[in-house]
Design a protein around this motif. Structure first.
Motif, PDB file in Angstrom:
ATOM      1  N   VAL A  95       0.862  -1.174   0.000  1.00 18.81           N
ATOM      2  CA  VAL A  95       0.000   0.000   0.000  1.00 18.81           C
ATOM      3  C   VAL A  95       0.903   1.229   0.000  1.00 18.81           C
ATOM      4  O   VAL A  95       2.006   1.218   0.549  1.00 18.81           O
ATOM      5  CB  VAL A  95      -0.969   0.031   1.204  1.00 18.81           C
ATOM      6  N   VAL A  96       0.425   2.272  -0.650  1.00 21.33           N
ATOM      7  CA  VAL A  96       1.207   3.499  -0.793  1.00 21.33           C
ATOM      8  C   VAL A  96       0.513   4.603  -0.003  1.00 21.33           C
ATOM      9  O   VAL A  96      -0.667   4.888  -0.238  1.00 21.33           O
ATOM     10  CB  VAL A  96       1.316   3.901  -2.284  1.00 21.33           C
ATOM     11  N   PRO A  97       1.223   5.224   0.933  1.00 18.03           N
ATOM     12  CA  PRO A  97       0.613   6.326   1.677  1.00 18.03           C
ATOM     13  C   PRO A  97       0.226   7.470   0.742  1.00 18.03           C
ATOM     14  O   PRO A  97       0.980   7.816  -0.177  1.00 18.03           O
ATOM     15  CB  PRO A  97       1.723   6.773   2.637  1.00 18.03           C
ATOM     16  N   ARG A  98      -0.936   8.040   0.979  1.00 23.21           N
ATOM     17  CA  ARG A  98      -1.390   9.176   0.176  1.00 23.21           C
ATOM     18  C   ARG A  98      -0.339  10.276   0.180  1.00 23.21           C
ATOM     19  O   ARG A  98      -0.081  10.916  -0.840  1.00 23.21           O
ATOM     20  CB  ARG A  98      -2.713   9.710   0.735  1.00 23.21           C
ATOM     21  N   GLN A  99       0.320  10.491   1.314  1.00 18.22           N
ATOM     22  CA  GLN A  99       1.322  11.547   1.420  1.00 18.22           C
ATOM     23  C   GLN A  99       2.498  11.333   0.474  1.00 18.22           C
ATOM     24  O   GLN A  99       3.107  12.299   0.024  1.00 18.22           O
ATOM     25  CB  GLN A  99       1.825  11.676   2.855  1.00 18.22           C
ATOM     26  N   VAL A 100       2.828  10.085   0.166  1.00 17.48           N
ATOM     27  CA  VAL A 100       3.912   9.826  -0.786  1.00 17.48           C
ATOM     28  C   VAL A 100       3.554  10.415  -2.145  1.00 17.48           C
ATOM     29  O   VAL A 100       4.355  11.119  -2.764  1.00 17.48           O
ATOM     30  CB  VAL A 100       4.210   8.312  -0.908  1.00 17.48           C
ATOM     31  N   VAL A 101       2.344  10.137  -2.596  1.00 16.05           N
ATOM     32  CA  VAL A 101       1.909  10.654  -3.896  1.00 16.05           C
ATOM     33  C   VAL A 101       1.843  12.178  -3.859  1.00 16.05           C
ATOM     34  O   VAL A 101       2.341  12.856  -4.775  1.00 16.05           O
ATOM     35  CB  VAL A 101       0.541  10.051  -4.292  1.00 16.05           C
ATOM     36  N   GLU A 102       1.286  12.741  -2.795  1.00 17.34           N
ATOM     37  CA  GLU A 102       1.172  14.193  -2.682  1.00 17.34           C
ATOM     38  C   GLU A 102       2.539  14.869  -2.654  1.00 17.34           C
ATOM     39  O   GLU A 102       2.751  15.885  -3.313  1.00 17.34           O
ATOM     40  CB  GLU A 102       0.366  14.564  -1.440  1.00 17.34           C
TER      41      GLU A 102
END
Length: 92
Positions: free
Chosen positions: A56-63
């Protein structure tokens, strides 16, 4: 949980903002094939959390990745970005 608003008011309006994205959601957001993202996840070139056999990828990584691209004003290599983040003790 935070609510995301869709300025266009279309599909996805008022959906909860997820803390984590699965691989399919992340690949869709980044407009890439899931198999490409899996390659980057398995090799450690893209930040994620592995729980059992699932990523799973933290939303903050993408942001933060988007923020970095905008701030840099150029193409950002994700592997280099992730390596810098690891050295600094967090996501870039």
């Amino acid at each position: 949980m935070e609510q995301a608003s869709n300025p266009a008011g279309g599909a996805g309006a008022d959906r909860p903002r997820l803390a984590f994205y699965n691989v399919a959601e992340t690949a869709d957001l980044l407009r890439m094939d899931q198999s490409t993202l899996y390659r980057h996840l398995r090799s450690g070139r893209f930040p994620a959390v592995k729980i059992g056999g699932r990523y799973v990828v933290p939303r903050q990584v993408v942001e933060r990745l988007v923020d970095e691209v905008i701030a840099a004003g150029r193409c950002v290599d994700v592997a280099e970005w992730a390596a810098r983040a690891a050295l600094s003790g967090g996501v870039a």
